[in-house]
Design a protein around this motif. Structure first.
Motif, PDB file in Angstrom:
ATOM      1  N   VAL A  80       0.846  -1.187   0.000  1.00  0.00           N
ATOM      2  CA  VAL A  80       0.000   0.000   0.000  1.00  0.00           C
ATOM      3  C   VAL A  80       0.883   1.240   0.000  1.00  0.00           C
ATOM      4  CG1 VAL A  80      -1.925  -1.123   1.193  1.00  0.00           C
ATOM      5  CG2 VAL A  80      -0.181   0.035   2.510  1.00  0.00           C
ATOM      6  N   THR A  81       0.303   2.350  -0.398  1.00  0.00           N
ATOM      7  CA  THR A  81       1.029   3.608  -0.369  1.00  0.00           C
ATOM      8  C   THR A  81       0.741   4.305   0.955  1.00  0.00           C
ATOM      9  OG1 THR A  81       0.845   3.829  -2.751  1.00  0.00           O
ATOM     10  CG2 THR A  81       1.382   5.819  -1.520  1.00  0.00           C
ATOM     11  N   ALA A  82       1.787   4.542   1.707  1.00  0.00           N
ATOM     12  CA  ALA A  82       1.670   5.256   2.978  1.00  0.00           C
ATOM     13  C   ALA A  82       1.772   6.749   2.696  1.00  0.00           C
ATOM     14  CB  ALA A  82       2.765   4.823   3.933  1.00  0.00           C
ATOM     15  N   SER A  83       0.921   7.532   3.357  1.00  0.00           N
ATOM     16  CA  SER A  83       0.933   8.975   3.120  1.00  0.00           C
ATOM     17  C   SER A  83       1.743   9.730   4.149  1.00  0.00           C
ATOM     18  CB  SER A  83      -0.502   9.501   3.114  1.00  0.00           C
ATOM     19  OG  SER A  83      -1.077   9.304   4.398  1.00  0.00           O
ATOM     20  N   ALA A  84       2.054   9.074   5.274  1.00  0.00           N
ATOM     21  CA  ALA A  84       2.821   9.744   6.326  1.00  0.00           C
ATOM     22  C   ALA A  84       3.544   8.716   7.175  1.00  0.00           C
ATOM     23  CB  ALA A  84       1.914  10.593   7.203  1.00  0.00           C
ATOM     24  N   THR A  85       4.697   9.117   7.694  1.00  0.00           N
ATOM     25  CA  THR A  85       5.459   8.302   8.638  1.00  0.00           C
ATOM     26  C   THR A  85       5.780   9.198   9.815  1.00  0.00           C
ATOM     27  OG1 THR A  85       6.439   7.049   6.825  1.00  0.00           O
ATOM     28  CG2 THR A  85       7.546   6.922   8.951  1.00  0.00           C
ATOM     29  N   LEU A  86       5.638   8.660  11.021  1.00  0.00           N
ATOM     30  CA  LEU A  86       5.979   9.470  12.181  1.00  0.00           C
ATOM     31  C   LEU A  86       6.862   8.691  13.139  1.00  0.00           C
ATOM     32  CD1 LEU A  86       3.928   8.752  14.856  1.00  0.00           C
ATOM     33  CD2 LEU A  86       2.330   9.631  13.203  1.00  0.00           C
ATOM     34  N   ILE A  87       7.695   9.429  13.833  1.00  0.00           N
ATOM     35  CA  ILE A  87       8.594   8.889  14.857  1.00  0.00           C
ATOM     36  C   ILE A  87       8.176   9.517  16.179  1.00  0.00           C
ATOM     37  CG2 ILE A  87      10.989   8.748  15.652  1.00  0.00           C
ATOM     38  CD1 ILE A  87      10.582   7.251  13.065  1.00  0.00           C
ATOM     39  N   ALA A  88       8.054   8.675  17.209  1.00  0.00           N
ATOM     40  CA  ALA A  88       7.676   9.155  18.542  1.00  0.00           C
ATOM     41  C   ALA A  88       8.488   8.400  19.582  1.00  0.00           C
ATOM     42  CB  ALA A  88       6.178   8.967  18.766  1.00  0.00           C
ATOM     43  N   GLY A  89       8.240   8.700  20.832  1.00  0.00           N
ATOM     44  CA  GLY A  89       8.947   8.043  21.925  1.00  0.00           C
ATOM     45  C   GLY A  89       8.673   6.547  21.959  1.00  0.00           C
ATOM     46  N   PRO A  90       9.521   5.796  22.653  1.00  0.00           N
ATOM     47  CA  PRO A  90       9.407   4.335  22.666  1.00  0.00           C
ATOM     48  C   PRO A  90       8.185   3.801  23.410  1.00  0.00           C
ATOM     49  CG  PRO A  90      11.122   5.034  24.166  1.00  0.00           C
ATOM     50  CD  PRO A  90      10.666   6.258  23.442  1.00  0.00           C
ATOM     51  N   THR A  91       7.517   4.624  24.199  1.00  0.00           N
ATOM     52  CA  THR A  91       6.357   4.156  24.961  1.00  0.00           C
ATOM     53  C   THR A  91       5.033   4.513  24.292  1.00  0.00           C
ATOM     54  OG1 THR A  91       6.349   6.180  26.288  1.00  0.00           O
ATOM     55  CG2 THR A  91       7.619   4.299  27.145  1.00  0.00           C
TER      56      THR A  91
END
Length: 105
Positions: A53-64
């Motif tokens: 599938v085509t992803a429109s966004a990727t995000l990085i956040a804290g490990p929890t």
């Protein structure tokens, strides 16, 4: 070691997916103002069931971060999207930050 808070420049809201019912997808309470780094560039990804599938966004956040696949996410632009895959990155003993990567529809 966690990803430095100074790198998490965006704020998102997450409604964690709680499962399915006779009325459709169910969500837990909204978690507002979650620090994240958001990249709204499309890219091709593979889902857990093997579809491309085509992803429109990727995000990085804290490990929890509590964001199971299927969760609704409101991006800084105001667009509401759905989490496709969630990956927790850790490297015990190595000097690299632990984080959670979420790929969105």
């Amino acid at each position: 070691m966690q990803v430095p808070p100074a790198l998490l420049r965006h704020r998102i809201s997450i409604e964690p997916h709680a499962g399915e019912s006779a009325y459709g997808a169910q969500f837990r309470h909204t978690v507002p103002d979650v620090p994240a780094l958001v990249d709204e560039q499309p890219r091709l990804v593979r889902t857990a069931d093997g579809r491309q599938v085509t992803a429109s966004a990727t995000l990085i956040a804290g490990p929890t971060l509590d964001c199971p696949p299927g969760s609704r996410i409101t991006l800084p632009s105001g667009r509401v999207t759905t989490a496709i895959t969630v990956t927790h990155h850790t490297a015990p003993g190595l000097p690299v930050p632990a984080c959670t990567e979420v790929v969105c529809e």
